[in-house]
Design a protein around this motif. Structure first.
Motif, PDB file in Angstrom:
ATOM      1  N   TRP A 144       0.787  -1.238  -0.085  1.00  0.00           N
ATOM      2  CA  TRP A 144      -0.030   0.045   0.163  1.00  0.00           C
ATOM      3  C   TRP A 144       0.870   1.394   0.056  1.00  0.00           C
ATOM      4  CZ3 TRP A 144      -4.344  -0.138  -2.114  1.00  0.00           C
ATOM      5  CH2 TRP A 144      -5.214  -1.246  -2.090  1.00  0.00           C
ATOM      6  N   TYR A 201       2.039   1.680  -3.621  1.00  0.00           N
ATOM      7  CA  TYR A 201       0.690   1.808  -4.539  1.00  0.00           C
ATOM      8  C   TYR A 201       0.459   3.450  -4.232  1.00  0.00           C
ATOM      9  CZ  TYR A 201      -4.080   1.533  -6.282  1.00  0.00           C
ATOM     10  OH  TYR A 201      -5.190   1.840  -6.967  1.00  0.00           O
ATOM     11  N   LYS A 261      -0.013   6.224  -7.171  1.00  0.00           N
ATOM     12  CA  LYS A 261      -1.190   6.935  -7.180  1.00  0.00           C
ATOM     13  C   LYS A 261      -1.003   8.372  -7.298  1.00  0.00           C
ATOM     14  CE  LYS A 261      -2.833   3.391  -8.713  1.00  0.00           C
ATOM     15  NZ  LYS A 261      -2.944   3.295 -10.229  1.00  0.00           N
ATOM     16  N   TYR A 277       5.922  -2.473  -8.445  1.00  0.00           N
ATOM     17  CA  TYR A 277       4.962  -3.330  -7.831  1.00  0.00           C
ATOM     18  C   TYR A 277       5.835  -4.802  -7.711  1.00  0.00           C
ATOM     19  CZ  TYR A 277       1.177  -0.005  -8.329  1.00  0.00           C
ATOM     20  OH  TYR A 277       0.519   1.199  -8.255  1.00  0.00           O
TER      21      TYR A 277
END
Length: 133
Positions: free
Chosen positions: A36, A39, A43, A95
């Motif tokens: 997270w 991520y 983002k 990732y």
């Protein structure tokens, strides 16, 4: 996420997205703890690039541009698209430091699926219909 207008809607939407992705990728708590932050950082970069694109489109929406200004605008547009593609490639690599390649593919699919679900529910609400339960 732009559809979240009322206070708390954005948080509910974000929580639903996290739950959806976590479920689709079958993230363990240990992997989720590593995933997270990566991520969210990616983002944030994507949001900044989209913001730049929207600004660019807004600034160039007038029809008073000269041909030279239009050429510059096109060059900026494609430069921004190249930056977005480079970010996607970089994201896939980052990732894979945490997820398997299969999970990265599943992530992209889960994001698209979640986006479609949100758009569908938004469309249903605008039409005055009740979303299916």
């Amino acid at each position: 996420m732009a559809f979240a207008q009322r206070p708390g809607d954005r948080q509910k939407l974000e929580s639903a997205k996290i739950a959806h992705i976590t479920e689709k990728l079958s993230l363990t708590p240990e992997v989720a703890q590593q995933f997270w932050p990566v991520y969210n950082q990616i983002k944030e970069k994507e949001r900044e690039l989209r913001k730049q694109e929207m600004e660019m489109r807004r600034n160039e929406a007038n029809n008073t541009m000269t041909d030279a200004e239009a050429e510059q605008a096109l060059a900026k547009f494609f430069e921004l698209k190249e930056q977005q593609l480079a970010l996607e490639k970089d994201a896939a690599e980052q990732y894979q430091d945490v997820l398997s390649p299969k999970q990265v593919v599943q992530l992209f699919k889960a994001e698209a699926e979640f986006h479609r679900m949100v758009l569908q529910k938004f469309s249903e609400r605008r039409k005055g219909g009740r979303p299916p339960q």
